[in-house]
Design a protein around this motif. Structure first.
Motif, PDB file in Angstrom:
ATOM      1  N   ASP A  70       0.844  -1.187   0.000  1.00  0.00           N
ATOM      2  CA  ASP A  70       0.000   0.000   0.000  1.00  0.00           C
ATOM      3  C   ASP A  70       0.887   1.248   0.000  1.00  0.00           C
ATOM      4  N   PRO A  71       0.607   2.206  -0.877  1.00  0.00           N
ATOM      5  CA  PRO A  71       1.442   3.416  -0.955  1.00  0.00           C
ATOM      6  C   PRO A  71       1.376   4.295   0.286  1.00  0.00           C
ATOM      7  N   LYS A  72       0.436   4.035   1.184  1.00  0.00           N
ATOM      8  CA  LYS A  72       0.315   4.873   2.376  1.00  0.00           C
ATOM      9  C   LYS A  72       1.582   4.840   3.239  1.00  0.00           C
ATOM     10  N   TYR A  73       2.312   3.726   3.202  1.00  0.00           N
ATOM     11  CA  TYR A  73       3.522   3.629   4.026  1.00  0.00           C
ATOM     12  C   TYR A  73       4.629   4.524   3.479  1.00  0.00           C
ATOM     13  N   LEU A  74       4.801   4.526   2.177  1.00  0.00           N
ATOM     14  CA  LEU A  74       5.798   5.395   1.563  1.00  0.00           C
ATOM     15  C   LEU A  74       5.378   6.851   1.702  1.00  0.00           C
ATOM     16  N   GLU A  75       4.105   7.135   1.537  1.00  0.00           N
ATOM     17  CA  GLU A  75       3.605   8.509   1.706  1.00  0.00           C
ATOM     18  C   GLU A  75       3.843   8.998   3.127  1.00  0.00           C
ATOM     19  N   PHE A  76       3.615   8.126   4.102  1.00  0.00           N
ATOM     20  CA  PHE A  76       3.886   8.468   5.496  1.00  0.00           C
ATOM     21  C   PHE A  76       5.359   8.779   5.693  1.00  0.00           C
TER      22      PHE A  76
ATOM     23  N   GLU B 125       7.534   9.717   3.446  1.00  0.00           N
ATOM     24  CA  GLU B 125       7.870  10.959   2.737  1.00  0.00           C
ATOM     25  C   GLU B 125       7.458  12.187   3.533  1.00  0.00           C
ATOM     26  N   ARG B 126       6.350  12.103   4.258  1.00  0.00           N
ATOM     27  CA  ARG B 126       5.912  13.219   5.106  1.00  0.00           C
ATOM     28  C   ARG B 126       6.763  13.347   6.364  1.00  0.00           C
TER      29      ARG B 126
END
Length: 140
Positions: free
Chosen positions: A127-133, A135-136
């Motif tokens: 899930d891209p949410k982990y990379l997005e997290f 990156e933030r």
């Protein structure tokens, strides 16, 4: 320390069976195959390299079932086994589990370890949410 050839062969066969069962979607049977393999290890399984990948395999099943407490225990054990600490995949899964448990500080730490060891590619299958997290949280 090395396992005897017969025990090593039995563990490999059970893990292969577990891999096939997992790919077929029979997660409970796969988990039982991996647990059977883990039980073949001599006392103190954390000392054996085979335990690293067996705990990881069991942890993956719990992760897939969204049973994050059990997944955490498996990946926590795996990181303590030979070649576990610094393994980008194990750190990725630990970070994802911490994220799902809302422990964002530890999630950031483990996901950073995964990124440092495996690069951005290690995040591409999940899930891209982990990379997005991540990156933030840090500057990639």
């Amino acid at each position: 320390m090395q396992l005897s050839d017969s025990i090593h062969a039995s563990i490999k066969a059970l893990c292969k069976q577990g891999d096939e069962q997992q790919q077929a979607g029979d997660l409970e049977a796969a988990k039982q195959s991996y647990i059977a393999a883990l039980r073949l290890l001599p006392e103190n399984p954390l000392k054996w390299e085979a335990a690293t990948w067996i705990y990881t395999a069991i942890g993956d099943i719990h992760y897939e079932l969204q049973n994050y407490d059990k997944a955490f225990k498996c990946f926590f054990n795996a990181v303590q086994c030979p070649n576990g600490l610094g393994n980008p995949y194990i750190h990725l899964r630990l970070g994802q589990v911490y994220y799902e448990q809302h422990n964002l500080e530890k999630a950031a730490d483990e996901l950073t370890r995964a990124y440092m060891g495996g690069g951005i590619d290690i995040f591409m299958e999940d899930d891209p949410k982990y990379l997005e997290f991540l990156e933030r949280t840090i500057q990639l």
